[in-house]
Write a protein that holds these residues in place. Sequence first.
Motif, mmCIF file in Angstrom:
data_model
loop_
_atom_site.group_PDB
_atom_site.id
_atom_site.type_symbol
_atom_site.label_atom_id
_atom_site.label_comp_id
_atom_site.label_asym_id
_atom_site.label_seq_id
_atom_site.Cartn_x
_atom_site.Cartn_y
_atom_site.Cartn_z
ATOM 1 N N GLY A 1 0.803 -1.222 0.000
ATOM 2 C CA GLY A 1 0.000 0.000 0.000
ATOM 3 C C GLY A 1 0.833 1.268 0.000
ATOM 4 N N LYS A 2 0.146 2.400 -0.100
ATOM 5 C CA LYS A 2 0.822 3.695 -0.112
ATOM 6 C C LYS A 2 1.384 4.028 1.269
ATOM 7 C CE LYS A 2 -1.939 5.693 -3.857
ATOM 8 N NZ LYS A 2 -2.821 6.800 -4.297
ATOM 9 N N ILE A 3 2.516 4.722 1.266
ATOM 10 C CA ILE A 3 3.158 5.110 2.517
ATOM 11 C C ILE A 3 2.486 6.365 3.067
ATOM 12 C CG2 ILE A 3 5.308 5.851 3.590
ATOM 13 C CD1 ILE A 3 6.818 4.314 1.437
ATOM 14 N N ASN A 4 1.936 6.262 4.268
ATOM 15 C CA ASN A 4 1.282 7.409 4.897
ATOM 16 C C ASN A 4 2.309 8.490 5.245
ATOM 17 O OD1 ASN A 4 -1.257 6.180 4.865
ATOM 18 N ND2 ASN A 4 -0.890 5.143 6.811
ATOM 19 N N GLY A 5 1.917 9.749 5.036
ATOM 20 C CA GLY A 5 2.790 10.860 5.388
ATOM 21 C C GLY A 5 3.652 11.348 4.248
ATOM 22 N N LEU A 6 3.609 10.667 3.112
ATOM 23 C CA LEU A 6 4.381 11.097 1.940
ATOM 24 C C LEU A 6 3.436 11.551 0.837
ATOM 25 C CD1 LEU A 6 7.242 8.430 1.622
ATOM 26 C CD2 LEU A 6 7.371 10.721 2.599
ATOM 27 N N SER A 7 3.649 12.771 0.334
ATOM 28 C CA SER A 7 2.830 13.286 -0.763
ATOM 29 C C SER A 7 3.666 14.276 -1.576
ATOM 30 C CB SER A 7 1.573 13.987 -0.227
ATOM 31 O OG SER A 7 1.928 15.081 0.606
ATOM 32 N N ASN A 8 3.206 14.558 -2.778
ATOM 33 C CA ASN A 8 3.913 15.470 -3.691
ATOM 34 C C ASN A 8 5.364 15.040 -3.921
ATOM 35 O OD1 ASN A 8 1.656 17.208 -3.943
ATOM 36 N ND2 ASN A 8 2.203 18.217 -2.023
ATOM 37 N N ILE A 9 5.593 13.740 -3.934
ATOM 38 C CA ILE A 9 6.935 13.217 -4.184
ATOM 39 C C ILE A 9 7.216 13.260 -5.689
ATOM 40 C CG2 ILE A 9 8.463 11.224 -3.956
ATOM 41 C CD1 ILE A 9 7.677 12.601 -1.315
ATOM 42 N N VAL A 10 8.397 13.732 -6.050
ATOM 43 C CA VAL A 10 8.751 13.858 -7.464
ATOM 44 C C VAL A 10 9.907 12.942 -7.856
ATOM 45 C CG1 VAL A 10 7.920 16.211 -7.659
ATOM 46 C CG2 VAL A 10 10.288 15.809 -6.975
ATOM 47 N N ARG A 11 10.576 12.344 -6.862
ATOM 48 C CA ARG A 11 11.710 11.480 -7.183
ATOM 49 C C ARG A 11 11.963 10.498 -6.052
ATOM 50 N NH1 ARG A 11 18.078 13.255 -8.072
ATOM 51 N NH2 ARG A 11 18.794 11.242 -8.865
ATOM 52 N N ILE A 12 12.318 9.262 -6.423
ATOM 53 C CA ILE A 12 12.814 8.285 -5.464
ATOM 54 C C ILE A 12 14.177 7.805 -5.972
ATOM 55 C CG2 ILE A 12 10.605 7.531 -4.497
ATOM 56 C CD1 ILE A 12 10.577 5.235 -6.477
ATOM 57 N N CYS A 13 15.133 7.692 -5.055
ATOM 58 C CA CYS A 13 16.487 7.308 -5.457
ATOM 59 C C CYS A 13 17.239 6.834 -4.219
ATOM 60 C CB CYS A 13 17.215 8.480 -6.119
ATOM 61 S SG CYS A 13 17.353 9.952 -5.074
ATOM 62 N N TYR A 14 18.528 6.554 -4.392
ATOM 63 C CA TYR A 14 19.356 6.123 -3.269
ATOM 64 C C TYR A 14 20.361 7.198 -2.900
ATOM 65 C CZ TYR A 14 17.596 1.339 -3.553
ATOM 66 O OH TYR A 14 16.788 0.226 -3.526
ATOM 67 N N ALA A 15 20.490 7.454 -1.597
ATOM 68 C CA ALA A 15 21.541 8.328 -1.091
ATOM 69 C C ALA A 15 22.727 7.438 -0.724
ATOM 70 C CB ALA A 15 21.048 9.098 0.133
ATOM 71 N N ASN A 16 23.893 7.829 -1.125
ATOM 72 C CA ASN A 16 25.068 6.989 -0.942
ATOM 73 C C ASN A 16 25.540 6.986 0.509
ATOM 74 O OD1 ASN A 16 27.375 5.473 -1.431
ATOM 75 N ND2 ASN A 16 28.591 7.263 -1.990
ATOM 76 N N ASN A 17 25.658 5.784 1.063
ATOM 77 C CA ASN A 17 26.261 5.663 2.396
ATOM 78 C C ASN A 17 27.404 4.653 2.361
ATOM 79 O OD1 ASN A 17 24.909 3.273 2.129
ATOM 80 N ND2 ASN A 17 23.874 3.356 4.121
ATOM 81 N N ASN A 18 27.941 4.440 1.128
ATOM 82 C CA ASN A 18 29.077 3.535 0.897
ATOM 83 C C ASN A 18 28.754 2.079 1.225
ATOM 84 O OD1 ASN A 18 30.875 5.599 0.031
ATOM 85 N ND2 ASN A 18 31.195 6.192 2.170
ATOM 86 N N LYS A 19 27.465 1.760 1.295
ATOM 87 C CA LYS A 19 27.049 0.369 1.509
ATOM 88 C C LYS A 19 26.040 0.042 0.418
ATOM 89 C CE LYS A 19 27.932 0.444 6.492
ATOM 90 N NZ LYS A 19 27.350 0.274 7.855
ATOM 91 N N SER A 20 24.822 -0.243 0.822
ATOM 92 C CA SER A 20 23.795 -0.544 -0.183
ATOM 93 C C SER A 20 23.005 0.708 -0.571
ATOM 94 C CB SER A 20 22.835 -1.606 0.360
ATOM 95 O OG SER A 20 22.205 -1.136 1.545
ATOM 96 N N GLY A 21 23.267 1.825 0.116
ATOM 97 C CA GLY A 21 22.542 3.062 -0.166
ATOM 98 C C GLY A 21 21.268 3.160 0.653
#
Length: 220
Positions: A183-203
Amino acid sequence: MESKRKNVYIVIFVITTIVASCVALYFGITGTKEVKELQAKLDETTSNNEIQEETQEVEEKQITSNNTQVVEKIVEKAIFPKFDTTKVKSNVLKDIDSIFIRLGSPYSSAQVSNDGSVIVTYIDENNSPVNIQVDKLSGKCIDVIGGPIGDGSQSRIYFLNEDGSVEMSDLNRNITKGIASVGKINGLSNIVRICYANNNKSGIPIAIDTSGNSYNLLEY
């Protein structure tokens, strides 16, 4: 002699009365006319003011409407654009009806179709690609990210929908049982991008909204 004088007085009185009556009548008529003219001017001024107020109100509504339309257009432009086969600039693309997205292990890739459906591909133990249709998507998907989370013992896929919402799959390592959205994630709206932030592991999977705010999807 006295009788004549009396008659003269009577005549003077009558003439004076007539003159006074005429003067009174004249000024009475003139006053009424002036009052009517003044009332007419007042009515005209009031009418003009009402027209000006109505015009100003209409203009203010129009300005508000225009501003609203501008805001809507800005938001519309900010939403992640989907692949549209009607707007391709290359003949090579005209017959393609889905986009290809590389995913992290244990998944291989995903195909997002124009109708918003998603097919995830993984490589089985025989090194052969297996396609799985994602079930229970409640929105029209336009982008996907996915891969291992935490220590890598589990994996998850996130789906960005056309309306700016985000869905996620169930935690899955045994892909042969299928992939489904929880299902949809509550509390998230008007999202324009999903991606990974680098933490030198799996992101770290993140979602970015129209204001540039970034959300850690692992916290949901």
